[in-house]
Every structure is written in structure tokens, then in C-alpha cells.
Design a protein around this motif. Structure first.
Motif, short mmCIF file in Angstrom:
data_model
loop_
_atom_site.label_atom_id
_atom_site.label_comp_id
_atom_site.label_asym_id
_atom_site.label_seq_id
_atom_site.Cartn_x
_atom_site.Cartn_y
_atom_site.Cartn_z
N GLU A 4 0.75 -1.27 -0.18
CA GLU A 4 -0.04 0.11 0.18
C GLU A 4 0.95 1.25 -0.01
OE1 GLU A 4 -3.39 -2.11 2.57
OE2 GLU A 4 -2.22 -0.78 3.53
N TYR A 5 1.91 1.25 0.81
CA TYR A 5 2.67 2.41 0.82
C TYR A 5 3.53 2.59 -0.62
CZ TYR A 5 6.98 5.16 1.27
OH TYR A 5 7.92 6.08 1.28
N GLN A 6 3.98 1.61 -1.35
CA GLN A 6 4.78 1.71 -2.42
C GLN A 6 3.43 2.16 -3.43
OE1 GLN A 6 6.55 -2.44 -2.27
NE2 GLN A 6 7.68 -1.67 -3.63
N ILE A 7 2.40 1.92 -3.58
CA ILE A 7 1.47 2.37 -4.58
C ILE A 7 1.29 3.89 -4.03
CG2 ILE A 7 -0.91 2.20 -5.19
CD1 ILE A 7 -0.82 -0.84 -4.74
N MET A 8 1.13 4.08 -2.90
CA MET A 8 1.06 5.64 -2.77
C MET A 8 2.15 6.39 -3.05
SD MET A 8 -0.82 7.12 0.73
CE MET A 8 -1.20 8.98 1.10
N GLU A 9 3.09 5.97 -2.50
CA GLU A 9 4.24 6.70 -3.19
C GLU A 9 4.61 6.94 -4.67
OE1 GLU A 9 9.09 6.24 -2.05
OE2 GLU A 9 8.15 4.60 -2.73
N TYR A 10 4.11 5.68 -5.41
CA TYR A 10 4.32 5.87 -6.70
C TYR A 10 3.23 6.96 -7.34
CZ TYR A 10 4.88 4.07 -11.68
OH TYR A 10 4.95 4.09 -13.02
N LEU A 11 2.03 6.91 -6.65
CA LEU A 11 0.91 7.97 -7.21
C LEU A 11 1.43 9.23 -6.80
CD1 LEU A 11 -2.23 6.05 -5.87
CD2 LEU A 11 -1.54 6.59 -8.21
N LEU A 12 2.04 9.43 -5.65
CA LEU A 12 2.47 10.96 -5.14
C LEU A 12 3.68 11.27 -5.96
CD1 LEU A 12 1.98 10.97 -1.21
CD2 LEU A 12 0.52 11.36 -2.78
N LYS A 13 4.39 10.47 -6.41
CA LYS A 13 5.66 11.04 -7.27
C LYS A 13 4.89 11.22 -8.70
CE LYS A 13 9.34 9.00 -4.72
NZ LYS A 13 10.39 8.06 -4.77
N ASN A 14 3.73 10.85 -9.05
CA ASN A 14 3.08 11.04 -10.21
C ASN A 14 1.94 11.92 -10.22
OD1 ASN A 14 4.96 9.51 -12.28
ND2 ASN A 14 4.86 8.28 -10.66
N LEU A 15 1.83 12.92 -9.50
CA LEU A 15 0.80 13.79 -9.10
C LEU A 15 -0.11 14.12 -10.57
CD1 LEU A 15 2.01 16.10 -6.29
CD2 LEU A 15 0.50 13.98 -5.94
N ASN A 16 -1.41 13.74 -10.33
CA ASN A 16 -2.27 14.20 -11.44
C ASN A 16 -1.79 13.52 -12.78
OD1 ASN A 16 -4.74 15.46 -11.50
ND2 ASN A 16 -3.89 17.41 -12.57
N THR A 17 -1.19 12.33 -12.68
CA THR A 17 -0.89 11.71 -13.90
C THR A 17 -1.34 10.39 -13.72
OG1 THR A 17 1.30 12.71 -14.01
CG2 THR A 17 1.03 10.68 -15.14
N ALA A 18 -2.29 10.03 -15.01
CA ALA A 18 -3.01 8.99 -15.15
C ALA A 18 -1.83 7.65 -15.26
CB ALA A 18 -4.09 8.77 -16.36
N LEU A 19 -1.92 6.77 -14.40
CA LEU A 19 -1.29 5.40 -14.49
C LEU A 19 -2.09 4.21 -14.69
CD1 LEU A 19 0.95 6.21 -11.23
CD2 LEU A 19 1.67 6.80 -13.67
N ASP A 20 -1.77 3.53 -15.83
CA ASP A 20 -2.34 2.24 -15.98
C ASP A 20 -2.01 1.01 -15.09
OD1 ASP A 20 -0.48 0.24 -17.73
OD2 ASP A 20 0.06 2.26 -18.10
N ARG A 21 -3.06 0.16 -14.90
CA ARG A 21 -2.76 -0.67 -14.00
C ARG A 21 -1.52 -1.73 -14.11
NH1 ARG A 21 -8.18 -0.27 -15.01
NH2 ARG A 21 -9.52 -0.40 -13.00
N ARG A 22 -1.09 -1.83 -15.28
CA ARG A 22 0.10 -2.76 -15.68
C ARG A 22 1.07 -2.12 -15.45
NH1 ARG A 22 0.69 -7.79 -15.77
NH2 ARG A 22 -1.27 -7.96 -16.57
#
Length: 232
Positions: free
Chosen positions: A163-181
Motif C-alpha cells: 500500500e505504501y509503494q502504491i501511494m508513493e508511486y501515485l504521489l511521485k506522479n501527481l495528477n498523472t494517469a497511471l495504467d494498472r499494468r
């Protein structure tokens, strides 16, 4: 970015051999024949080297002394020691005074380049990590990259490492759409071939912990048919 290496070897034939092969491997090589020269060049170049390759047995300032001096100047530079000796104690001494690796003469061009490449990669990864922000703040959230923790309004949120890794990845890519893969590869690794629904499950768990209203999420938004993005 050019890969810069300082080579200090008093035997001209060996030094030329090293310089030629490292040059072919893409390194910008600065070579000197003594420890004293190495110190002067290091100071003149303001320590602008990624790796130092140092012979142990040299007249005057030997490789051990040079290694200790360079390590006092920088904790980041990679240091590899060269010696005709193969005694275990030499290897231990090198590592104890701050060297990262030890190569025994004679060595092949492929071994030399492989060892230098390995140290360069490690140095570069460490440098990138140090240049990255240690904390990320957005809205009520504070993510600490060193302690790998997340707080919301000053309160610690208990997250699993995934969960931390997912949140860190999202926060390092703010407002950027990231696909599931992409999220799957980043968090679970390239070798993971499981169903990407595991991303959805963990996003759901993460929302339960961070959203004010998990049934109507504000921060982690779904991009239907694609993936997710962090809303700012």
C-alpha cells in the motif's frame, strides 16, 4: 552523462591497458602514475569522479593511504583497489578503509569493465536516491521516503508495504494517469505475471485507510478502463 573515472597506477603498461579498455567501455578516464598526482588531480577536478581505480603498491603515497584520503573527501565515489597480491588480508584491509571492491592482477578486460560497471551503477543509484525528495507533501498528507510512512493531518496511517509503494508511486506522479499494468510492474516487479486485479484490490484497501469517504474517493481517482491517478 559521461561516466568519469580516476585511474592511479604506477606501471605504465598496466595503466595504458586499463585506460584503453575503460575508454572503449564509455568511460571518461583521467590517469595518473602516483598517489600524489591523484590527490592533485582530484582537487583540481573538485572531486568530479564517479569511480576511482587505485593500485595498492606504489612508491610514495600508496593505494591504502590514497583510498583513505579519497574516502574522507567523499562517501559517494566508488573505489576499486588493484593489486598483484591475492592475500585475504589485503582484501579485508581495502574494505575496512573504505574501498568498495578489490581486483587482483592479472585481470581480463571483461572482468575489469564488469567490476567497474557494477560499482558505477551502485554509485549512480545512490546518487539518484539522494537527489530525490525525502518527503512529499500534498493536501493533508505527508509521505516520508526514509521512514516509509504516511501521515494524514499529522496522524500516522498504518499501511502495508505494498500500500505504501502504491501511494508513493501515485504521489511521485501527481495528477498523472497511471495504467494498472504500469503500477503492477513498479510495485510487484517485472517478473510478476499475476492478474492486474491485485492492483484494484490494494487500491480499494488503500482508499479505506486514506479517503474521507471511501465510497466516493477524492484523492485516488479511477480512470475507467485504464487505471488510477492522484487528484490534487
Amino acid at each position: 552523462m559521461m561516466k568519469r573515472i580516476l585511474v592511479c597506477e604506477d606501471e605504465e603498461a598496466i595503466r595504458d591497458f586499463v585506460v584503453i579498455n575503460l575508454g572503449r567501455a564509455g568511460y571518461d578516464v583521467v590517469d595518473v602514475a602516483s598517489g600524489e598526482e591523484a590527490v592533485n588531480v582530484y582537487l583540481q577536478q573538485e572531486g568530479n569522479f564517479d569511480v576511482a581505480l587505485l593500485d595498492i603498491m606504489m612508491p610514495g603515497m600508496d593505494g591504502f593511504s590514497l583510498c583513505k584520503w579519497i574516502r574522507e573527501q567523499s562517501s559517494e565515489i566508488g573505489i576499486i583497489m588493484l593489486s598483484a597480491k591475492s592475500q585475504e588480508m589485503d582484501k579485508v584491509n581495502c574494505l575496512m578503509i573504505g574501498a568498495d571492491d578489490y581486483v587482483t592482477k592479472p585481470f581480463s578486460p571483461s572482468e575489469l569493465v564488469a567490476r567497474v560497471d557494477a560499482i558505477y551503477r551502485r554509485v549512480n543509484v545512490n546518487r539518484i536516491r539522494q537527489e530525490e525528495p525525502q518527503t512529499i507533501r500534498t493536501g493533508p498528507f505527508l509521505l516520508d521516503c526514509q521512514s516509509r510512512t504516511v501521515c494524514k493531518n499529522g496522524e500516522l496511517i498504518e499501511l502495508t508495504q505494498v500500500e505504501y509503494q502504491i501511494m508513493e508511486y501515485l504521489l511521485k506522479n501527481l495528477n498523472t494517469a497511471l495504467d494498472r499494468r504500469t503500477i503492477l510492474r513498479h510495485v510487484w516487479g517485472e517478473a510478476y505475471y499475476g492478474d492486474d486485479k491485485v492492483v484494484d484490490v490494494n487500491i480499494r484497501r488503500l482508499r479505506m485507510k486514506i479517503e474521507d469517504d471511501p465510497s466516493s474517493p477524492y484523492y485516488i481517482q479511477t480512470i475507467w478502463g485504464f487505471g488510477y491517478k492522484w487528484n490534487i
